[in-house]
Design an enzyme around this catalytic site. Sequence first.
Site, short mmCIF file in Angstrom:
data_model
loop_
_atom_site.label_atom_id
_atom_site.label_comp_id
_atom_site.label_asym_id
_atom_site.label_seq_id
_atom_site.Cartn_x
_atom_site.Cartn_y
_atom_site.Cartn_z
N GLY A 46 -6.11 0.33 0.08
CA GLY A 46 -5.32 1.31 0.78
C GLY A 46 -4.55 2.18 0.17
N CYS A 77 -11.75 -5.41 7.19
CA CYS A 77 -10.68 -4.66 6.56
C CYS A 77 -10.44 -3.20 7.20
CB CYS A 77 -11.46 -4.21 5.38
SG CYS A 77 -10.42 -3.02 4.28
N ASN A 78 -9.24 -3.32 7.63
CA ASN A 78 -8.90 -1.65 8.57
C ASN A 78 -9.21 -0.59 8.01
OD1 ASN A 78 -6.97 -2.89 10.94
ND2 ASN A 78 -6.68 -4.35 9.33
N CYS A 191 -3.32 -4.58 8.68
CA CYS A 191 -3.84 -4.78 7.47
C CYS A 191 -4.23 -6.35 7.59
CB CYS A 191 -3.19 -4.31 6.31
SG CYS A 191 -3.78 -5.04 4.68
N1 DGL Z 1 -6.85 -5.74 3.79
C1 DGL Z 1 -7.31 -4.42 4.10
C2 DGL Z 1 -6.83 -3.92 5.20
O1 DGL Z 1 -7.03 -4.55 6.17
C3 DGL Z 1 -7.01 -3.61 2.65
C4 DGL Z 1 -5.77 -3.85 1.91
C5 DGL Z 1 -6.06 -3.07 0.65
O2 DGL Z 1 -6.92 -3.35 0.06
O3 DGL Z 1 -5.26 -2.21 0.46
O4 DGL Z 1 -6.53 -2.65 5.43
#
Ligand code: DGL
Length: 261
Positions: A46, A77-78, A191
Amino acid sequence: MGSETALPIGVFDSGVGGLSILKALRAELPGEDFVYFADTRHAPYGERGDGYVTERSRAIFNRLIEEHGAKLMVMACNTATAAAIHLLRVDYPNLPLVGVEPALKPAVARSRTRRIGVLATRGTLQSAKFCALHDSLKGQADFVLQPCDGLAAAIEADDTEQVDALCARYTRAIGEYGSAPGQVDALVLGCTHYPFAETHLRAQVGPGVALIETGEPVARQTRRLLEAGGLLKAEGQGQVELLTTGSPASLRAAASRWLGL
Ligand code: DGL
């Protein structure tokens, strides 16, 4: 059962966050096998640029498709979805592919005050994909967007004190919570790591605020694509294989803690 049907579903995230999606996938699709890939050595996504996240997403797709024969991919993962899903659809035109995005539309349906908080990574909130989604809903609700630097990393490290401090800081920055006009009554967990901080978030916002995540709709969409492609494996008890660029022991511990695996 066709041979393709027996192949696993690939699921990936920058780390343990996608386990929140895997949990919903296993509940919806108990007969399916899953290969879960946590790209922990390259996390957090992110706070990195789109180019980096796209390169990592391509490498992981390659590996899960070439080495494990994934019949469908879930980008759990968003941040990766926002940066790369449109490019991966071009790279793999025949592959069923499911992404995740912050659940703004379900939040509009749930909110009465029409004031909605959105917690997500900086990468997601700055992406063209998210901006288009946000723009399409302007006029239906006021969204307060809060980038949460460090929160995914703290969840990844299972650093409870830091998770608590960051949840307090970011939820307070959004404003007041409650059911009165002008108060926030729905909080989007944009997230896939954040559902694992639910108790900390709940302690901040109180019992009346809806915490909205995306696992169940993603799992239902995955089922629809499997059915449409004749790829659904309905019988038997599915297995999960865990892969990571980080510590296998930490990933196993998180999967055991949160999914009972
Ligand atoms: N879990 C991830 C998301 O849904 C990313 C978190 C990250 O690595 O910053 O955005």
